[in-house]
Write a protein that holds these residues in place. Structure first.
Motif, PDB file in Angstrom:
ATOM      1  N   ILE A  86     -13.848  16.239  15.353  1.00 58.84           N
ATOM      2  CA  ILE A  86     -13.642  16.589  16.754  1.00 58.84           C
ATOM      3  C   ILE A  86     -12.163  16.466  17.072  1.00 58.84           C
ATOM      4  O   ILE A  86     -11.601  15.378  17.081  1.00 58.84           O
ATOM      5  N   GLY A  87     -11.508  17.598  17.331  1.00 59.19           N
ATOM      6  CA  GLY A  87     -10.093  17.590  17.675  1.00 59.19           C
ATOM      7  C   GLY A  87      -9.245  18.252  16.611  1.00 59.19           C
ATOM      8  O   GLY A  87      -9.271  17.840  15.440  1.00 59.19           O
ATOM      9  N   ALA A  88      -8.463  19.272  17.000  1.00 64.22           N
ATOM     10  CA  ALA A  88      -7.617  20.011  16.060  1.00 64.22           C
ATOM     11  C   ALA A  88      -6.149  19.686  16.253  1.00 64.22           C
ATOM     12  O   ALA A  88      -5.294  20.578  16.257  1.00 64.22           O
ATOM     13  N   GLY A  89      -5.849  18.403  16.430  1.00 65.27           N
ATOM     14  CA  GLY A  89      -4.470  17.960  16.350  1.00 65.27           C
ATOM     15  C   GLY A  89      -4.105  17.755  14.887  1.00 65.27           C
ATOM     16  O   GLY A  89      -4.882  18.084  13.977  1.00 65.27           O
ATOM     17  N   PRO A  90      -2.943  17.204  14.611  1.00 65.00           N
ATOM     18  CA  PRO A  90      -2.545  17.024  13.212  1.00 65.00           C
ATOM     19  C   PRO A  90      -3.491  16.126  12.426  1.00 65.00           C
ATOM     20  O   PRO A  90      -3.717  16.362  11.236  1.00 65.00           O
ATOM     21  N   ALA A  91      -4.068  15.100  13.071  1.00 66.79           N
ATOM     22  CA  ALA A  91      -4.978  14.203  12.342  1.00 66.79           C
ATOM     23  C   ALA A  91      -6.227  14.943  11.889  1.00 66.79           C
ATOM     24  O   ALA A  91      -6.618  14.890  10.720  1.00 66.79           O
ATOM     25  N   GLY A  92      -6.877  15.654  12.804  1.00 63.97           N
ATOM     26  CA  GLY A  92      -8.104  16.353  12.454  1.00 63.97           C
ATOM     27  C   GLY A  92      -7.881  17.469  11.456  1.00 63.97           C
ATOM     28  O   GLY A  92      -8.649  17.641  10.499  1.00 63.97           O
ATOM     29  N   LEU A 142     -13.027  25.929  14.976  1.00 68.97           N
ATOM     30  CA  LEU A 142     -13.550  26.593  16.165  1.00 68.97           C
ATOM     31  C   LEU A 142     -12.760  26.143  17.396  1.00 68.97           C
ATOM     32  O   LEU A 142     -12.748  24.953  17.736  1.00 68.97           O
ATOM     33  N   PHE A 143     -12.110  27.102  18.066  1.00 72.53           N
ATOM     34  CA  PHE A 143     -11.370  26.815  19.284  1.00 72.53           C
ATOM     35  C   PHE A 143     -12.249  27.063  20.505  1.00 72.53           C
ATOM     36  O   PHE A 143     -13.276  27.736  20.444  1.00 72.53           O
ATOM     37  N   GLU A 144     -11.802  26.508  21.629  1.00 81.31           N
ATOM     38  CA  GLU A 144     -12.398  26.733  22.948  1.00 81.31           C
ATOM     39  C   GLU A 144     -13.887  26.354  22.997  1.00 81.31           C
ATOM     40  O   GLU A 144     -14.680  27.016  23.654  1.00 81.31           O
ATOM     41  N   VAL A 145     -14.236  25.288  22.301  1.00 83.34           N
ATOM     42  CA  VAL A 145     -15.590  24.762  22.446  1.00 83.34           C
ATOM     43  C   VAL A 145     -15.613  23.805  23.632  1.00 83.34           C
ATOM     44  O   VAL A 145     -14.579  23.321  24.088  1.00 83.34           O
ATOM     45  N   SER A 146     -16.802  23.525  24.146  1.00 84.26           N
ATOM     46  CA  SER A 146     -16.929  22.627  25.298  1.00 84.26           C
ATOM     47  C   SER A 146     -18.186  21.786  25.138  1.00 84.26           C
ATOM     48  O   SER A 146     -19.006  22.011  24.240  1.00 84.26           O
ATOM     49  N   ASP A 147     -18.327  20.781  26.030  1.00 79.07           N
ATOM     50  CA  ASP A 147     -19.513  19.914  26.045  1.00 79.07           C
ATOM     51  C   ASP A 147     -19.775  19.286  24.682  1.00 79.07           C
ATOM     52  O   ASP A 147     -20.926  19.142  24.253  1.00 79.07           O
ATOM     53  N   ASP A 152      -9.857  13.147  18.551  1.00 77.74           N
ATOM     54  CA  ASP A 152      -9.791  13.864  19.828  1.00 77.74           C
ATOM     55  C   ASP A 152      -8.945  13.161  20.870  1.00 77.74           C
ATOM     56  O   ASP A 152      -9.077  13.432  22.069  1.00 77.74           O
ATOM     57  N   GLY A 153      -8.066  12.262  20.449  1.00 75.92           N
ATOM     58  CA  GLY A 153      -7.073  11.710  21.354  1.00 75.92           C
ATOM     59  C   GLY A 153      -7.607  10.663  22.312  1.00 75.92           C
ATOM     60  O   GLY A 153      -8.787  10.308  22.326  1.00 75.92           O
ATOM     61  N   PHE A 154      -6.702  10.194  23.150  1.00 75.25           N
ATOM     62  CA  PHE A 154      -6.999   9.087  24.069  1.00 75.25           C
ATOM     63  C   PHE A 154      -8.110   9.439  25.043  1.00 75.25           C
ATOM     64  O   PHE A 154      -8.925   8.591  25.400  1.00 75.25           O
ATOM     65  N   HIS A 155      -8.168  10.676  25.508  1.00 82.70           N
ATOM     66  CA  HIS A 155      -9.141  11.082  26.518  1.00 82.70           C
ATOM     67  C   HIS A 155     -10.390  11.721  25.912  1.00 82.70           C
ATOM     68  O   HIS A 155     -11.203  12.285  26.645  1.00 82.70           O
ATOM     69  N   GLY A 156     -10.553  11.639  24.593  1.00 86.29           N
ATOM     70  CA  GLY A 156     -11.675  12.287  23.944  1.00 86.29           C
ATOM     71  C   GLY A 156     -12.995  11.556  24.132  1.00 86.29           C
ATOM     72  O   GLY A 156     -13.071  10.471  24.714  1.00 86.29           O
ATOM     73  N   VAL A 157     -14.046  12.154  23.595  1.00 87.66           N
ATOM     74  CA  VAL A 157     -15.400  11.606  23.755  1.00 87.66           C
ATOM     75  C   VAL A 157     -15.723  10.564  22.707  1.00 87.66           C
ATOM     76  O   VAL A 157     -16.707   9.811  22.858  1.00 87.66           O
ATOM     77  N   SER A 158     -14.956  10.466  21.637  1.00 86.40           N
ATOM     78  CA  SER A 158     -15.350   9.642  20.487  1.00 86.40           C
ATOM     79  C   SER A 158     -15.133   8.147  20.711  1.00 86.40           C
ATOM     80  O   SER A 158     -16.026   7.334  20.440  1.00 86.40           O
ATOM     81  N   ARG A 159     -13.940   7.777  21.174  1.00 82.00           N
ATOM     82  CA  ARG A 159     -13.630   6.351  21.290  1.00 82.00           C
ATOM     83  C   ARG A 159     -14.584   5.611  22.218  1.00 82.00           C
ATOM     84  O   ARG A 159     -15.020   4.491  21.881  1.00 82.00           O
ATOM     85  N   ASP A 204     -16.931  19.827   2.535  1.00 84.83           N
ATOM     86  CA  ASP A 204     -16.909  20.782   3.641  1.00 84.83           C
ATOM     87  C   ASP A 204     -16.754  20.072   4.979  1.00 84.83           C
ATOM     88  O   ASP A 204     -17.219  18.936   5.154  1.00 84.83           O
ATOM     89  N   SER A 205     -16.123  20.755   5.913  1.00 86.55           N
ATOM     90  CA  SER A 205     -15.983  20.223   7.265  1.00 86.55           C
ATOM     91  C   SER A 205     -15.946  21.372   8.251  1.00 86.55           C
ATOM     92  O   SER A 205     -15.695  22.519   7.888  1.00 86.55           O
ATOM     93  N   VAL A 206     -16.193  21.024   9.525  1.00 86.58           N
ATOM     94  CA  VAL A 206     -16.008  21.943  10.638  1.00 86.58           C
ATOM     95  C   VAL A 206     -15.162  21.215  11.674  1.00 86.58           C
ATOM     96  O   VAL A 206     -15.477  20.072  12.046  1.00 86.58           O
ATOM     97  N   VAL A 207     -14.073  21.850  12.126  1.00 86.58           N
ATOM     98  CA  VAL A 207     -13.190  21.246  13.123  1.00 86.58           C
ATOM     99  C   VAL A 207     -13.468  21.903  14.465  1.00 86.58           C
ATOM    100  O   VAL A 207     -13.468  23.140  14.581  1.00 86.58           O
TER     101      VAL A 207
END
Length: 391
Positions: free
Chosen positions: A4-10, A116-121, A155-162, A23-26
């Motif tokens: 989850i998240g397509a920054g440099p880490a993901g 995959l870009f522009e995903v939501s929820d 997915d960064g500081f404001h992401g859903v994961s943390r 295999d992975s999906v970003v």
């Protein structure tokens, strides 16, 4: 692997796993143009550069990146050069995080795995089982469900994961907000210095950096309440001249193409794992940019995590994933301390914020120690260029 998240880490994690046959999906909630335009860090440690080369995305970096063997430290009237190569045998590269992301995205779209870009929820589920899944809505508005062996939140500081990890583990959070910000500009002006200049000045910190032989990246310390519209280009250049100037030397001015104000804080969240959900990069930690650690910490995280996940998924061994959080956090806290130390040494605090001349004399004493002591210079050089990754 669901990432989850397509920054440099993901993106880098996906690439590290891809070359190992996993295999992975970003999934990324922004569009490609937005992700590629985000202006971030620009200093790459030795291990970061080698990692990018190892996974086949270092060609443009080697062609266009700027190799630097040290930095300058400055107080009014005096500038001292620290030769990293002589002090610790390592160097750094100036190559913007934006460019790293562009390279990773181009490789990902050309060679796979899916991005995959522009995903939501986006929402992870069942992460405390061996069969986690991610539900999301794709760019066409269709509901999707991704079944994974592992989910990684980059997915960064404001992401859903943390929040999922913190809520499930009763984790701890440490944070320090600094009483100043950086006003940064990109300018079409050739750098007037061979290496970066970190300057202490009574009016506030300044940094002279660069992005290419014709583009400079510069920063001045400002109060967090400042508004960008109150800083004209001329006012910014005047502040840079005042804080960075030396007799017979000044900054090169040119058209300002981008300017913004960056808040300064340190943030660490533990642990970095719950079940089969792992955190990496800004989802778990943020450092002020003074020590040039943010992007490099993210690379170290995913380098550790990729090794651990390969062992888990291909060898069915859990030893490295079980130790991932503790191992990563040892490096994170070391880099957090170094970033705090550089920040505290170089930034002035106004009397209105509780600072006084006693604090300034302590800062100058510390800087003079670095100026004069090879041991102090070596300690700075070893941390700045990047400590070895502990597996």
């Amino acid at each position: 692997m669901g990432i989850i998240g397509a920054g440099p880490a993901g993106l880098l994690l996906s690439r590290l796993l891809h070359v190992q046959g996993i295999d992975s999906v970003v999934l990324e909630n922004r569009d490609r143009a937005y992700v590629e335009a985000r202006i971030r860090a620009g200093i790459l440690e030795s291990h970061t550069v080698q990692t990018l080369r190892d996974v086949g995305v270092g060609d443009r970096l080697d062609r266009e990146g700027l190799h630097h063997t040290g930095i300058h430290l400055q107080v009014p009237g005096e500038r001292v050069h620290l030769d990293f190569e002589a002090l610790c045998g390592r160097t750094v590269w100036v190559y913007g995080q934006t460019e790293v992301v562009k390279d990773l995205i181009a490789t990902q779209l050309d060679e796979g795995p899916p991005l995959l870009f522009e995903v939501s929820d986006v929402q992870p589920h069942d992460v405390d089982t061996e069969s986690p899944r991610i539900t999301f809505t794709d760019a066409d508005g269709a509901a999707q469900e991704l079944h994974c062996d592992v989910v990684v939140g980059t997915d960064g500081f404001h992401g859903v994961s943390r929040p999922i990890v913190t809520a499930a583990t009763g984790g701890e959070v440490w944070e320090r907000v600094y009483p100043f910000s950086w006003l940064g500009i990109l300018a079409d002006a050739a750098p007037a210095t061979d290496d970066l200049v970190y300057a202490w000045h009574p009016d506030g910190f300044a940094l002279y950096s660069m992005r290419s032989p014709s583009v400079s990246r510069l920063y001045v310390q400002v109060d967090p309440t400042e508004k960008i519209e109150d800083w004209s280009d001329e006012r910014i250049w005047d502040a840079l001249d005042e804080r960075l100037g030396l007799p017979g030397w000044s900054v090169n001015r040119g058209p300002v193409t981008e300017k913004s104000i960056l808040p300064m804080r340190s943030f660490v969240s533990t642990p970095m794992r719950h079940g089969r959900l792992f955190l990496a990069g800004d989802a778990a930690h943020i450092v002020p940019p003074t020590g040039a650690k943010g992007l490099n910490l993210a690379v170290a995280d995913v380098t550790l995590l990729a090794t651990a996940l390969v062992r888990l998924l291909q060898e069915k061994r859990t030893d490295l994933v079980d130790g991932y959080s503790d191992t990563a956090l040892r490096r994170i806290w070391r880099c957090t301390h170094f970033s705090w130390w550089m920040t505290s040494m170089l930034h002035t605090i106004s009397p209105a914020q509780g600072g006084d001349d006693f604090d300034r004399q302590l800062q100058l004493s510390q800087l003079r120690r670095v100026f004069a002591s090879e041991a102090a210079q070596r300690e700075l050089a070893e941390n700045y260029t990047g400590l070895p990754i502990e597996h």
